[in-house]
Design an enzyme around this catalytic site. Structure first.
Site, PDB file in Angstrom:
ATOM      1  N   GLU A 110      40.848  36.814  32.357  1.00 20.43           N
ATOM      2  CA  GLU A 110      40.713  36.477  33.769  1.00 20.43           C
ATOM      3  C   GLU A 110      39.660  37.383  34.399  1.00 20.43           C
ATOM      4  O   GLU A 110      39.092  38.248  33.735  1.00 20.43           O
ATOM      5  CB  GLU A 110      42.062  36.601  34.491  1.00 20.43           C
ATOM      6  CG  GLU A 110      43.089  35.587  33.987  1.00 20.43           C
ATOM      7  CD  GLU A 110      44.400  35.649  34.741  1.00 20.43           C
ATOM      8  OE1 GLU A 110      44.536  36.506  35.647  1.00 20.43           O
ATOM      9  OE2 GLU A 110      45.296  34.847  34.432  1.00 20.43           O
ATOM     10  N   HIS A 224      43.573  35.995  47.520  1.00 22.79           N
ATOM     11  CA  HIS A 224      43.181  35.297  46.283  1.00 22.79           C
ATOM     12  C   HIS A 224      42.045  34.337  46.605  1.00 22.79           C
ATOM     13  O   HIS A 224      42.114  33.596  47.590  1.00 22.79           O
ATOM     14  CB  HIS A 224      44.366  34.531  45.689  1.00 22.79           C
ATOM     15  CG  HIS A 224      44.145  34.139  44.259  1.00 22.79           C
ATOM     16  ND1 HIS A 224      43.293  33.113  43.898  1.00 22.79           N
ATOM     17  CD2 HIS A 224      44.632  34.642  43.106  1.00 22.79           C
ATOM     18  CE1 HIS A 224      43.280  33.007  42.579  1.00 22.79           C
ATOM     19  NE2 HIS A 224      44.083  33.923  42.075  1.00 22.79           N
ATOM     20  N   ARG A 265      38.569  39.962  42.361  1.00 23.59           N
ATOM     21  CA  ARG A 265      39.040  39.019  43.368  1.00 23.59           C
ATOM     22  C   ARG A 265      38.497  39.289  44.763  1.00 23.59           C
ATOM     23  O   ARG A 265      38.112  38.355  45.484  1.00 23.59           O
ATOM     24  CB  ARG A 265      40.573  39.035  43.413  1.00 23.59           C
ATOM     25  CG  ARG A 265      41.205  38.384  42.206  1.00 23.59           C
ATOM     26  CD  ARG A 265      42.710  38.481  42.254  1.00 23.59           C
ATOM     27  NE  ARG A 265      43.300  37.746  41.137  1.00 23.59           N
ATOM     28  CZ  ARG A 265      44.602  37.716  40.885  1.00 23.59           C
ATOM     29  NH1 ARG A 265      45.436  38.378  41.641  1.00 23.59           N
ATOM     30  NH2 ARG A 265      45.064  37.023  39.853  1.00 23.59           N
ATOM     31  N   HIS A 328      47.442  36.717  49.145  1.00 23.79           N
ATOM     32  CA  HIS A 328      48.088  36.522  47.852  1.00 23.79           C
ATOM     33  C   HIS A 328      48.998  37.665  47.420  1.00 23.79           C
ATOM     34  O   HIS A 328      50.115  37.442  46.980  1.00 23.79           O
ATOM     35  CB  HIS A 328      47.009  36.310  46.786  1.00 23.79           C
ATOM     36  CG  HIS A 328      47.541  36.100  45.413  1.00 23.79           C
ATOM     37  ND1 HIS A 328      48.453  35.109  45.103  1.00 23.79           N
ATOM     38  CD2 HIS A 328      47.297  36.762  44.235  1.00 23.79           C
ATOM     39  CE1 HIS A 328      48.734  35.154  43.815  1.00 23.79           C
ATOM     40  NE2 HIS A 328      48.072  36.153  43.273  1.00 23.79           N
ATOM     41  N   ARG A 363      44.236  44.560  43.194  1.00 19.07           N
ATOM     42  CA  ARG A 363      44.936  44.392  41.913  1.00 19.07           C
ATOM     43  C   ARG A 363      44.093  43.645  40.887  1.00 19.07           C
ATOM     44  O   ARG A 363      43.505  42.610  41.183  1.00 19.07           O
ATOM     45  CB  ARG A 363      46.255  43.637  42.136  1.00 19.07           C
ATOM     46  CG  ARG A 363      47.011  43.326  40.844  1.00 19.07           C
ATOM     47  CD  ARG A 363      48.347  42.698  41.141  1.00 19.07           C
ATOM     48  NE  ARG A 363      48.248  41.397  41.762  1.00 19.07           N
ATOM     49  CZ  ARG A 363      48.099  40.250  41.097  1.00 19.07           C
ATOM     50  NH1 ARG A 363      47.990  40.246  39.775  1.00 19.07           N
ATOM     51  NH2 ARG A 363      48.050  39.097  41.746  1.00 19.07           N
TER      52      ARG A 363
END
Length: 431
Positions: A110, A224, A265, A328, A363
């Site tokens: 990811e 997000h 992100r 998110h 994160r």
């Protein structure tokens, strides 16, 4: 007076894993504000990170630190990574079915990961893990579960926590325990656009603030980059980062790429918002058709996402889908030490509710489930190690003062936003 050895508020993976690592001779109460299947742990799509081998440590550590803008607590990151393989083995023992090929675990990648190190189950990894943990919870005769039960307050004596005030269909009541674990999830419910369940409104933060329990980094709120755009009100549907990890591309209004899809992100969110402003649109386009060029069957790999897109009137195997950033994840929270203990004696916090410094300011994808499990287990072990003999005493609680719940939770919401704003100002001054 109803007494327990441990009360755990929250039934996501953090709360469940804590409970499952406590002795079966301990009397445990687990409380959830909604039903068991409505924790944000259920919503986690992408997967769970794991240390591939000893040669992966430096890369995993650097990816986590870099994504967090090096605001992370190094010791917490090391603890999470070093415990990851053991956690995965435990999950497999609990029956979690990670994707495999010829018997070997499959890993995906990811955003902001240097290499594939994420285990997954289709595109519903969180649901798979949480369901299997809840099966084990229900088998434990020492665990009582209260659904549709809201924590209104904690009960304290000096600087020690000894119980919680709860509200459900039976009314408002107090329960007591030697140790309390807060595992109440994030703060998405206070935002207009969020991928979280709306009942997750950060109550623990406001309650802790009221009782002078330390909070940390509450302005670190992650947006997000890709939720499915919809004009319908309510929770936004997350389009997992794994989709881009497997090759999906982002386009502007002219269906041209405008960014690298696998940057962190927060950086990608900035790129998308800037492009939306430039184009004068409410969304950008995500092209999942590109995934097929990598030899991947997108209907098999992402069945839940495909299903939801079709429900919204889009056919992702043939056309692009509209996506937009949404709140998110919460990297801040109730400050905890290396044992998941808060600044108040006998009060613990795990999962998104807590802040142990793992995530820093942003994160890294798929670290959330892992962090919740690692530090939930650590909380359980610390509770066990205390070998407490003293019993809890009933406190003189005026339950009538909790009758106006709308007013109470409006105040809690104000506290949360004030703390976020104050923390932004403080961090701005420090920088």
């Amino acid at each position: 007076m109803k007494k327990y050895d441990i009360i755990i508020v929250g039934t996501g993976v953090g709360g469940c894993f804590t409970a499952l690592h406590l002795p079966e001779d301990k009397n445990i109460l687990m409380v959830t504000k909604s039903i068991l299947e409505e924790s944000d742990s259920f919503l986690a799509q992408g997967g769970i990170c794991v240390l591939r081998d000893e040669n992966d440590f430096d890369s995993f550590f650097e990816d986590t630190m870099k994504a967090g803008h090096y605001k992370n607590k190094k010791e917490s990151v090391e603890t999470m990574i070093n415990n990851s393989r053991e956690i995965i083995n435990e999950l497999i023992d609990f029956g979690v079915d990670f994707e495999r090929e010829n018997g070997e675990l499959l890993y995906t990648r990811e955003g902001a990961h240097a290499k594939p190190r994420i285990l997954y189950h289709k595109d519903i990894t969180g649901q798979e893990i949480t369901e299997k943990l809840l099966v084990q919870i229900k088998l434990r005769k020492n665990i009582e579960i209260l659904e549709n039960t809201t924590m209104i307050d904690i009960i304290t004596k000096e600087n020690s926590c000894c119980g919680v005030v709860l509200k459900n269909q039976d009314g408002i009541f107090a329960v007591y325990a030697k140790n309390i674990v807060l595992a109440t999830g994030g703060i998405g419910g206070v935002y207009k656009n969020s991928t979280n369940f709306p009942h997750l409104t950060g109550d623990s933060l406001a309650i802790c603030k009221k009782h002078n329990v330390k909070l940390k980094d509450v302005s670190y709120v992650q947006i997000h980059p890709t939720s499915l755009y919809s004009k319908r009100p309510g929770r936004r549907f997350l389009v997992s980062e794994s989709v881009r990890g497997e090759g999906a591309l982002l386009y502007d209004k002219n269906f041209e790429r405008f960014t690298e899809e696998l940057i962190p992100r927060d950086k990608l969110t900035q790129k998308i918002l800037a492009q939306m402003e430039k184009d004068g649109t409410d969304f950008v386009w995500l092209d999942m058709r590109e995934i097929k060029k990598h030899g991947i069957d997108i209907e098999k790999r992402f069945p839940n996402i495909i299903k939801r897109c079709r429900e919204e009137g889009y056919e992702p195997t043939k056309e692009c889908i509209p996506v937009v950033p949404a709140q998110h994840y919460f990297m801040g929270g109730v400050e905890v030490d290396s044992n998941s203990q808060t600044s108040m004696e006998n009060l613990y916090a795990v999962g998104e509710t807590s802040c142990n410094g793992v995530h820093g300011a942003n994160r890294l994808a798929s670290n959330s489930l892992l962090e919740s499990l690692v530090f939930g287990k650590i909380a359980a072990f610390h509770i066990i190690s205390k070998n407490e003999e003293n019993d809890v005493e009933e406190q003189n609680i005026d339950l009538e003062k909790y009758s106006d719940l709308d007013k109470i939770f409006a105040e809690y919401k104000e506290i949360i936003f004030k703390e976020i704003e104050d923390d932004k100002i403080q961090k701005g001054a420090e920088e």
